[in-house]
Design a protein around this motif. Structure first.
Motif, mmCIF file in Angstrom:
data_model
loop_
_atom_site.group_PDB
_atom_site.id
_atom_site.type_symbol
_atom_site.label_atom_id
_atom_site.label_comp_id
_atom_site.label_asym_id
_atom_site.label_seq_id
_atom_site.Cartn_x
_atom_site.Cartn_y
_atom_site.Cartn_z
ATOM 1 N N ILE A 171 38.015 42.280 27.117
ATOM 2 C CA ILE A 171 36.959 41.658 27.921
ATOM 3 C C ILE A 171 36.415 40.401 27.258
ATOM 4 N N ASP A 209 38.234 37.321 28.162
ATOM 5 C CA ASP A 209 38.194 36.949 29.568
ATOM 6 C C ASP A 209 37.074 35.932 29.788
ATOM 7 N N LEU A 243 35.502 35.315 32.372
ATOM 8 C CA LEU A 243 34.489 35.861 33.267
ATOM 9 C C LEU A 243 33.388 36.590 32.494
ATOM 10 N N ASP A 280 31.835 43.669 42.734
ATOM 11 C CA ASP A 280 33.173 43.238 42.346
ATOM 12 C C ASP A 280 33.335 43.242 40.826
ATOM 13 N N LEU A 281 32.313 42.779 40.104
ATOM 14 C CA LEU A 281 32.391 42.745 38.646
ATOM 15 C C LEU A 281 32.414 44.158 38.067
ATOM 16 N N GLU A 282 31.599 45.047 38.621
ATOM 17 C CA GLU A 282 31.639 46.445 38.176
ATOM 18 C C GLU A 282 33.038 47.036 38.375
ATOM 19 N N ASN A 283 33.619 46.786 39.525
ATOM 20 C CA ASN A 283 34.957 47.299 39.815
ATOM 21 C C ASN A 283 35.995 46.719 38.848
ATOM 22 N N TYR A 284 35.878 45.431 38.571
ATOM 23 C CA TYR A 284 36.805 44.797 37.629
ATOM 24 C C TYR A 284 36.669 45.413 36.231
ATOM 25 N N LEU A 285 35.427 45.523 35.743
ATOM 26 C CA LEU A 285 35.220 46.079 34.410
ATOM 27 C C LEU A 285 35.755 47.506 34.318
ATOM 28 N N GLU A 286 35.532 48.289 35.362
ATOM 29 C CA GLU A 286 36.041 49.654 35.362
ATOM 30 C C GLU A 286 37.567 49.677 35.437
ATOM 31 N N SER A 287 38.169 48.710 36.121
ATOM 32 C CA SER A 287 39.639 48.676 36.195
ATOM 33 C C SER A 287 40.253 48.427 34.818
ATOM 34 N N VAL A 288 39.526 47.750 33.951
ATOM 35 C CA VAL A 288 39.983 47.535 32.582
ATOM 36 C C VAL A 288 39.613 48.738 31.714
#
Length: 108
Positions: A47, A50, A52, A84-92
Motif C-alpha cells: 500500500i 501505491d 493512491l 471504493d477505497l475501502e473495497n480496494y484496501l480490502e482487496s489487497v
C-alpha cells in the motif's frame, strides 16, 4: 444533505450534523487489521508503494494484540469514493489475512 443508508452514509451524516465541512479535503484514516505482523508488514509495503494511499502507520494494539495498519488518504469525504477505497484496501488485505475495520477523520 442526503446520505445513503449504509455504514458509510451514517458516518457521513453524523459528521455533517457535527458541522464537519464535507466539501473540503480532510485526512481520512482507514484501519486494516491483521493477526500476524508479517501479513501486516506485507500489506503496509504494498500500500505504501501505491500513489493512491502512500501514507501508512503500523502498530500493535496493546489490548488485543492485533496488528493495525493505518492508511491515511487526503480526500474530500465522498460516499462512493470512500466505499471504493475501502473495497480496494480490502482487496489487497484479504489475501494477506487482513480485514478492514472502518475509517474516520480526526476532529478539527
Amino acid at each position: 444533505m442526503d446520505f445513503p443508508t449504509d455504514d458509510n452514509g451514517q458516518i457521513l451524516a453524523e459528521m455533517h450534523q457535527e458541522g464537519v465541512d464535507l466539501t473540503k479535503t480532510h485526512t481520512l484514516d482507514f484501519f486494516i487489521l491483521f493477526e500476524k505482523v508479517g501479513d501486516a508488514d506485507k500489506f503496509a509495503k504494498v500500500i505504501s508503494e501505491d500513489d493512491l494511499a502512500p501514507n501508512t502507520k503500523q502498530q500493535k494494539c496493546p489490548d488485543t494484540g492485533v496488528f493495525e495498519v493505518l492508511v491515511s488518504v487526503e480526500m474530500v469525504p465522498d460516499h462512493q469514493l470512500i466505499t471504493d477505497l475501502e473495497n480496494y484496501l480490502e482487496s489487497v488485505a484479504n489475501p494477506l489475512n487482513g480485514y478492514g475495520d472502518g475509517w474516520g477523520i480526526l476532529a478539527e
